[in-house]
Design a protein around this motif. Structure first.
Motif, PDB file in Angstrom:
ATOM      1  N   GLU A  62       1.111  -1.545  -0.106  1.00  0.00           N
ATOM      2  CA  GLU A  62       0.033   0.066   0.045  1.00  0.00           C
ATOM      3  C   GLU A  62       0.598   1.215  -0.143  1.00  0.00           C
ATOM      4  N   ILE A  63       0.816   2.507  -0.642  1.00  0.00           N
ATOM      5  CA  ILE A  63       0.995   3.726  -0.487  1.00  0.00           C
ATOM      6  C   ILE A  63       0.502   4.405  -0.280  1.00  0.00           C
ATOM      7  N   HIS A  64       0.100   5.658   1.778  1.00  0.00           N
ATOM      8  CA  HIS A  64      -0.677   6.718   1.028  1.00  0.00           C
ATOM      9  C   HIS A  64       0.544   7.930   1.053  1.00  0.00           C
ATOM     10  N   GLN A  65       0.034   8.918   0.190  1.00  0.00           N
ATOM     11  CA  GLN A  65       0.365  10.147  -0.207  1.00  0.00           C
ATOM     12  C   GLN A  65      -0.347  11.060   0.565  1.00  0.00           C
ATOM     13  N   GLY A  66       0.272  12.546   0.944  1.00  0.00           N
ATOM     14  CA  GLY A  66      -0.468  13.139   1.514  1.00  0.00           C
ATOM     15  C   GLY A  66       0.556  15.084   0.966  1.00  0.00           C
ATOM     16  N   ARG A  67      -0.014  16.160   0.595  1.00  0.00           N
ATOM     17  CA  ARG A  67       0.616  17.182   0.721  1.00  0.00           C
ATOM     18  C   ARG A  67      -0.389  17.900   1.699  1.00  0.00           C
ATOM     19  N   VAL A  68       0.935  19.390   1.728  1.00  0.00           N
ATOM     20  CA  VAL A  68       0.644  20.634   2.241  1.00  0.00           C
ATOM     21  C   VAL A  68       1.050  21.728   1.486  1.00  0.00           C
ATOM     22  N   SER A  69       0.397  23.100   1.354  1.00  0.00           N
ATOM     23  CA  SER A  69       1.442  23.402   1.466  1.00  0.00           C
ATOM     24  C   SER A  69       1.275  24.629   2.194  1.00  0.00           C
ATOM     25  N   VAL A  70       2.431  25.651   2.623  1.00  0.00           N
ATOM     26  CA  VAL A  70       2.598  26.985   2.673  1.00  0.00           C
ATOM     27  C   VAL A  70       3.337  27.966   2.329  1.00  0.00           C
ATOM     28  N   ASP A  71       2.124  28.951   3.044  1.00  0.00           N
ATOM     29  CA  ASP A  71       2.404  30.205   2.049  1.00  0.00           C
ATOM     30  C   ASP A  71       3.740  30.852   1.958  1.00  0.00           C
ATOM     31  N   CYS A  72       4.590  31.518   1.132  1.00  0.00           N
ATOM     32  CA  CYS A  72       5.332  31.988   0.798  1.00  0.00           C
ATOM     33  C   CYS A  72       5.835  33.151  -0.577  1.00  0.00           C
ATOM     34  N   PRO A  73       5.530  34.402  -0.195  1.00  0.00           N
ATOM     35  CA  PRO A  73       6.009  34.963  -0.961  1.00  0.00           C
ATOM     36  C   PRO A  73       6.633  34.128  -2.318  1.00  0.00           C
ATOM     37  N   ASN A  74       6.681  35.100  -3.802  1.00  0.00           N
ATOM     38  CA  ASN A  74       7.459  34.109  -4.623  1.00  0.00           C
ATOM     39  C   ASN A  74       8.752  34.813  -4.488  1.00  0.00           C
ATOM     40  N   ASP A  75       9.163  36.069  -4.176  1.00  0.00           N
ATOM     41  CA  ASP A  75      10.558  36.774  -3.724  1.00  0.00           C
ATOM     42  C   ASP A  75      11.491  35.866  -3.035  1.00  0.00           C
ATOM     43  N   ARG A  76      10.609  35.409  -2.170  1.00  0.00           N
ATOM     44  CA  ARG A  76      10.949  34.007  -1.053  1.00  0.00           C
ATOM     45  C   ARG A  76      11.277  32.951  -0.817  1.00  0.00           C
ATOM     46  N   LYS A  77      10.681  32.355  -2.249  1.00  0.00           N
ATOM     47  CA  LYS A  77      10.822  30.830  -2.662  1.00  0.00           C
ATOM     48  C   LYS A  77      12.728  30.309  -2.571  1.00  0.00           C
ATOM     49  N   ALA A  78      13.369  31.416  -3.544  1.00  0.00           N
ATOM     50  CA  ALA A  78      15.034  30.509  -3.559  1.00  0.00           C
ATOM     51  C   ALA A  78      15.325  30.629  -2.189  1.00  0.00           C
ATOM     52  N   GLY A  79      15.124  32.329  -1.516  1.00  0.00           N
ATOM     53  CA  GLY A  79      16.093  31.852  -0.385  1.00  0.00           C
ATOM     54  C   GLY A  79      15.457  30.783   0.835  1.00  0.00           C
ATOM     55  N   VAL A  80      14.130  30.627   0.742  1.00  0.00           N
ATOM     56  CA  VAL A  80      13.935  29.492   1.445  1.00  0.00           C
ATOM     57  C   VAL A  80      14.463  27.713   1.432  1.00  0.00           C
TER      58      VAL A  80
END
Length: 455
Positions: free
Chosen positions: A363-381
């Motif tokens: 069996e496989i189980h999968q999930g996803r959550v999203s974390v708000d992040c401004p586009n200009d901060r994505k690379a830095g994170v």
């Protein structure tokens, strides 16, 4: 022009930014790209069911015609895969689709499709972006004529799928999108008895977003699990993705759906499968059992399509419900693939196929959550995670880290956690895969704790 930026799959924005003037600028850039590439003289233009989409499509058509191109404009809103297949089938220079796919009605978008009908590669979209300019006119104007793209496509889809669905009852949820009158009509033409849900034109999509997720398909799930239909399908707003509902399982996890599809195709064909980094490892196990390979690519069907070409793959897919079969079209298609999956069910119920896969491969189980992040901060994170990942996550040691798209962290217990930037929204995505839901929840919580302080 600074407001125009191509993400994972074209340019999308809210309607305060997505204006006719900017759409014409993009259309001019497409015209200049096609002219420089000497791609041909005719372009197809399609659009989804949103309120302003036809108007934007008219603006694109006028701009292309002003640049000397002949334009075939869809007579009604149409699925993106219908446009993509038409471009390839007719040997056109390319196609332009006005759609924001599954986004809510306050969004719209534009995507360019090259002559092969596959998603545009970054090299192509970069070239289009580099040519953004105010519209202008060529010495000789082209013509604009309306066309019915669905007729020839439908004949092909029925022949390609080999669907013989006599005796099958299917419920189809169009979610008020462009699959209405297309997917359901083809299922009917293949012999199924079809009950259509949300199959009326509603540019507001019933007040929500046309996203075929489990929580948005309650009526479809109830219809199938109550025994009123043998199988259920749903499409997103532009019908390039699909969801499936079965009598025993209800909403079928798209990862497991991909596994069932690949296993079914391997009954009569051979070839690798291409999957994104966020898609289940079940695909790898099925491929290995048949002496094939699974090719991993970054998220985005443009990468899946490229992998399908590079590896002569049988098919490709992603965990969000987008699947393609190379022989049909190197693009995701929720219309033709609905026929293929319905035929698989007609030969042997999907629930039985899924049970057998889980029995053999786990069996496989999968999930996803999203974390708000401004586009200009994505690379830095993401940069801050480089070299700063812990040795253990959610109680297990880190065995390996992949960096094909963000950070895919494999743990000692065989589970994995993926952290990557969204290509369409100001968010970071956190995915996890394990053998049970409790472990998935632990991994997602650990991933969120790892990312949130850095945003």
């Amino acid at each position: 022009m600074d407001a125009i930026s191509f993400g994972t799959d074209g340019w999308r924005a809210t309607l305060d930014t997505f204006t006719e003037d900017r759409v014409r600028i993009v259309a001019q850039a497409v015209a200049d790209h096609l002219t420089a590439a000497e791609a041909g003289e005719t372009v197809a233009v399609g659009y989804d069911a949103r309120e302003h989409s036809r108007g934007f499509a008219d603006a694109v058509s006028e701009t292309l015609a002003d640049n000397g191109f002949d334009v075939l404009l869809s007579e009604r809103d149409c699925p993106t895969p219908v446009l993509a297949w038409t471009v390839r089938d007719r040997g056109l220079a390319g196609g332009v689709m006005i759609t924001a796919s599954h986004n809510p009605p306050e969004y719209n978008g534009i995507k360019f499709l090259p002559g092969d009908g596959a998603p545009a590669t970054p090299e192509v979209t970069d070239d289009v972006e580099s040519r953004l300019a105010e519209p202008r006119e060529a010495d000789e104007r082209g013509g604009v004529s309306e066309d019915t793209f669905t007729t020839r496509y439908g004949q092909h889809a029925l022949n390609f799928s080999g669907a013989d669905l006599d005796g099958l009852t299917v419920a189809y949820d169009a979610m008020h999108g462009s699959g209405r009158g297309v997917t359901d009509n083809l299922l009917d033409a293949a012999g199924a008895s079809v009950e259509a849900l949300r199959a009326d034109l509603d540019p507001e999509f019933g007040g929500g977003s046309p996203e075929p997720s489990a929580e948005k398909l309650g009526d479809l799930v109830e219809t199938v699990t109550a025994g009123e239909a043998d199988l259920g399908f749903a499409n997103d707003g532009d019908a390039d993705r699909m969801a499936v509902v079965t009598p025993d399982r209800g909403f079928l996890d798209p990862n497991l759906l991909f596994a069932v599809l690949y296993d079914y195709l391997l009954e009569s064909e051979t070839g690798p499968a291409v999957r994104t980094v966020s898609t289940t490892a079940l695909i790898d196990r099925i491929a290995e059992s048949h002496g094939e390979e699974a090719v991993e690519v970054p998220v985005g069907f443009k990468w899946v399509a490229q992998g399908m070409a590079d590896h002569d793959a049988l098919c490709g897919g992603e965990e969000s419900g987008g699947f393609g079969i190379t022989e049909h079209l190197r693009n995701k298609d929720g219309v033709c693939l609905a026929l293929v999956v319905a035929q698989a069910h007609a030969e042997r119920p999907l629930d039985e196929r899924a049970d057998d896969i889980e029995l053999e491969f786990g069996e496989i189980h999968q999930g996803r959550v999203s974390v708000d992040c401004p586009n200009d901060r994505k690379a830095g994170v993401l940069d801050s995670l480089e070299g700063d990942l812990p040795d253990t996550i959610a109680g297990k040691g880190v065995a390996e880290v992949g960096t094909k798209d963000g950070f895919k962290i494999f743990l000692d217990d065989g589970t994995w956690l993926l952290i990557r930037p969204s290509g369409t929204e100001p968010k970071l995505r956190v995915y996890a895969e394990a053998t049970d839901d409790d472990r998935v929840d632990e991994l997602l919580a650990a991933g969120r704790e790892l990312v949130e302080p850095r945003v």
